[in-house]
Design a protein around this motif. Sequence first.
Motif, PDB file in Angstrom:
ATOM      1  N   PRO A 104       0.807  -1.226   0.000  1.00  0.00           N
ATOM      2  CA  PRO A 104       0.000   0.000   0.000  1.00  0.00           C
ATOM      3  C   PRO A 104       0.836   1.270   0.000  1.00  0.00           C
ATOM      4  O   PRO A 104       0.315   2.355  -0.261  1.00  0.00           O
ATOM      5  N   MET A 105       2.126   1.164   0.301  1.00  0.00           N
ATOM      6  CA  MET A 105       3.021   2.319   0.347  1.00  0.00           C
ATOM      7  C   MET A 105       4.319   1.966  -0.371  1.00  0.00           C
ATOM      8  O   MET A 105       4.618   0.801  -0.620  1.00  0.00           O
ATOM      9  N   GLN A 106       5.105   2.994  -0.699  1.00  0.00           N
ATOM     10  CA  GLN A 106       6.466   2.783  -1.183  1.00  0.00           C
ATOM     11  C   GLN A 106       7.394   2.761   0.033  1.00  0.00           C
ATOM     12  O   GLN A 106       7.422   3.701   0.829  1.00  0.00           O
ATOM     13  N   TRP A 107       8.158   1.685   0.168  1.00  0.00           N
ATOM     14  CA  TRP A 107       9.061   1.527   1.312  1.00  0.00           C
ATOM     15  C   TRP A 107      10.467   1.937   0.875  1.00  0.00           C
ATOM     16  O   TRP A 107      11.102   1.261   0.062  1.00  0.00           O
ATOM     17  N   ILE A 108      10.941   3.028   1.420  1.00  0.00           N
ATOM     18  CA  ILE A 108      12.233   3.578   1.019  1.00  0.00           C
ATOM     19  C   ILE A 108      13.110   3.756   2.258  1.00  0.00           C
ATOM     20  O   ILE A 108      12.698   4.412   3.229  1.00  0.00           O
ATOM     21  N   ALA A 109      14.290   3.176   2.215  1.00  0.00           N
ATOM     22  CA  ALA A 109      15.293   3.403   3.259  1.00  0.00           C
ATOM     23  C   ALA A 109      16.387   4.293   2.679  1.00  0.00           C
ATOM     24  O   ALA A 109      16.773   4.135   1.521  1.00  0.00           O
ATOM     25  N   ARG A 110      16.891   5.233   3.496  1.00  0.00           N
ATOM     26  CA  ARG A 110      17.930   6.135   3.005  1.00  0.00           C
ATOM     27  C   ARG A 110      18.892   6.475   4.131  1.00  0.00           C
ATOM     28  O   ARG A 110      18.514   6.549   5.301  1.00  0.00           O
ATOM     29  N   TRP A 111      20.118   6.667   3.769  1.00  0.00           N
ATOM     30  CA  TRP A 111      21.086   7.225   4.695  1.00  0.00           C
ATOM     31  C   TRP A 111      20.753   8.699   4.874  1.00  0.00           C
ATOM     32  O   TRP A 111      20.355   9.381   3.922  1.00  0.00           O
ATOM     33  N   THR A 112      20.874   9.192   6.098  1.00  0.00           N
ATOM     34  CA  THR A 112      20.388  10.538   6.422  1.00  0.00           C
ATOM     35  C   THR A 112      21.167  11.638   5.723  1.00  0.00           C
ATOM     36  O   THR A 112      20.737  12.789   5.732  1.00  0.00           O
ATOM     37  N   ARG A 113      22.283  11.313   5.083  1.00  0.00           N
ATOM     38  CA  ARG A 113      23.005  12.325   4.299  1.00  0.00           C
ATOM     39  C   ARG A 113      22.218  12.741   3.065  1.00  0.00           C
ATOM     40  O   ARG A 113      22.530  13.744   2.428  1.00  0.00           O
ATOM     41  N   ILE A 114      21.189  11.957   2.722  1.00  0.00           N
ATOM     42  CA  ILE A 114      20.329  12.265   1.578  1.00  0.00           C
ATOM     43  C   ILE A 114      19.007  12.820   2.104  1.00  0.00           C
ATOM     44  O   ILE A 114      18.343  12.195   2.926  1.00  0.00           O
ATOM     45  N   LYS A 115      18.608  13.984   1.597  1.00  0.00           N
ATOM     46  CA  LYS A 115      17.390  14.663   2.050  1.00  0.00           C
ATOM     47  C   LYS A 115      16.363  14.711   0.916  1.00  0.00           C
ATOM     48  O   LYS A 115      16.712  14.600  -0.262  1.00  0.00           O
ATOM     49  N   HIS A 116      15.091  14.901   1.302  1.00  0.00           N
ATOM     50  CA  HIS A 116      14.037  14.993   0.279  1.00  0.00           C
ATOM     51  C   HIS A 116      13.021  16.053   0.662  1.00  0.00           C
ATOM     52  O   HIS A 116      12.905  16.435   1.845  1.00  0.00           O
ATOM     53  N   PRO A 117      12.231  16.572  -0.306  1.00  0.00           N
ATOM     54  CA  PRO A 117      11.209  17.583  -0.013  1.00  0.00           C
ATOM     55  C   PRO A 117      10.120  17.024   0.899  1.00  0.00           C
ATOM     56  O   PRO A 117       9.943  15.805   1.034  1.00  0.00           O
ATOM     57  N   ALA A 118       9.376  17.928   1.504  1.00  0.00           N
ATOM     58  CA  ALA A 118       8.309  17.512   2.410  1.00  0.00           C
ATOM     59  C   ALA A 118       7.135  16.901   1.654  1.00  0.00           C
ATOM     60  O   ALA A 118       6.462  16.000   2.171  1.00  0.00           O
TER      61      ALA A 118
END
Length: 629
Positions: A596-610
């Motif tokens: 039901p959702m997209q599951w995304i893991a990221r290292w915190t050095r990578i940021k994304h818009p709200a």
Amino acid sequence: MVNYCNIGANRIRPVLSPFELSALTLSAPSRRAVLRGGLAVAAALAAQPASAEAPAHAIAMHGQPAWGPNFDHPTYSDASAPKGGTLVQGVLGTFDCLNPFIVKGLPAANIRSYVVESLLARGYDEPFTLYGLIADTVETNAARTEVTFTINKAARFSDGKPITPDDVIFSWALLRDKGRPNFRIYYAKASKAEKVGERGVRFDLTGSDDRELPLIIALMPVLAKHATNPETFEDTSFAAPLGSGPYTVTTVKPGASVVFTRDKNYWGRDLPINRGLWNFDTIRYDYYRDGNTHFEAFKKGLYDVRNETDPGRWQTAYNFPALRDGHVIKDEFPYGLPKGMQGLVFNTRRDIFSDIRVREALLQLFDFEWINHTYLFDLYKRTESYFDGCELSAHGVPANAREHELLAPFPDSVRADIMDGKWSPPTTDGSGRDHAGLRRAFELFKQAGYDLKGTQLVHTSTGRPFGFEILTTTRDQERIALAYSQSLKRAGILAQVRTIDATQFQHRLLSFDFDMTEYRWEQSLSPGNEQLFYWSSEAAEQQGSRNYMGVKSKAIDAMIAALLAATTNDDFISAVRALDRVLLSGFYVIPLYYPPMQWIARWTRIKHPAKTSLFGYLPETWWHQDARS
């Protein structure tokens, strides 16, 4: 709408393996035969006047663009996002060329998205709307029998040479004659392309009867005439095509990695559609052959962002030190697209699956509830439609008057319970040994001429045992196939699971050389020409199409013609729902499930818009925390 990989819409998408990328760019058949089957339907639609509309900054498939001519930046981007740093992506698979526009080879990921642009670019908060990119205006008429693009004066290839109408016409002719089959079919529908003034290109679409075609032409890759050799275009190569996009290829390790470097002289960096995008100075794709190695590399920080598709791993394996210490974050992104049809596909070209009762019986033996609990941590939802999760789905919705009108010439094409919106895939008690489903299956098998002989299901007249092969290529596919084969064994059916590598799997898909396999058809909120090479009768005979089940149905052909000819949103929705009902009634697949959702893991050095787009997460809008400018 043709999905992003089918025609290479100008945006980065969540990373796919080279096999998935190749599968998503398979061929499309001609619309001519489909339209013949749907003339009665299309004739009922009101004729449109042919008067030209004024040049515009954008074009929508239905309705009007959401962003006006003075919009500042996409709603899903941060216009103040800093630029700099490196993004490392991990891809499961390999590649053997850098040309994504030809049939040969497995292309590296995102050559099309980073390097080669199109005339217009997609807005990802709308079903199918395109905004100015290489072309700053688009002009068509109400009937969409022509389309004219005016090239932006600033548009340049990465070598600094201007993009001209000759480049656009050259690209159209080259891809029409030597590109992937889907390019050849789409662009052949334009009868002529001609230069208009200094910067204009006009395409004559007369006779195509295809309202989507102006948008398909708008998403055509634009190649440099001066740097592209038509004689060698179809040969695989590790030389990247010259494009006008925000990145160039700077380093290639065949089969192992590709490095893209941001072009600091990129001509389109200040366009409204690009503000807040293309933020990394360097993007590197590292390729992994093994799924476990792929995951372990992420845990060690060897790549930055991971799109997780295994619910078991999402629930239990993300407990490594970097996550516990807050250096890795698990995000769940909503997305508003149809969830697509993922299923175990019956190849109805095989005699064993030619009887619809056999196919429905085999559906009864798939225990989704047990599989979801045992393997998927109860995180998945059952697929109930070819357009699940949006207003295009026919599941749970009675057919309206327009659908009845569309389907009236094909009275036996839709089951009554599907027409009434009352059908759902069978449910079980979740035990893995549900007897009710087994009884229903045996009833259908008996009607089709099969019965138990000892512990084997056999054909009563020939004595031939009922058995088939399930073809897989990934560990997840193999696991589900093995679980299903155990359920089949209880019914006296021997289903052999054969797992092969991605290259072999692709070749067997292309030639329809399988009994049953797992596949996923992606869908958009504006389905269009791609439905032809998913389901049309002509596609069933065309190797390389995605009509893997081999369906030939005049009703399906007519519903596709109707959705392509629709001029109002209500008519469009009705045509898509009618198509959904016909497909569901044929039992061409065993519907599986979707997250039901997209599951995304990221290292915190990578940021994304709200804000997340309608299409879900978009890596092209992300940035590095250490970026400064």
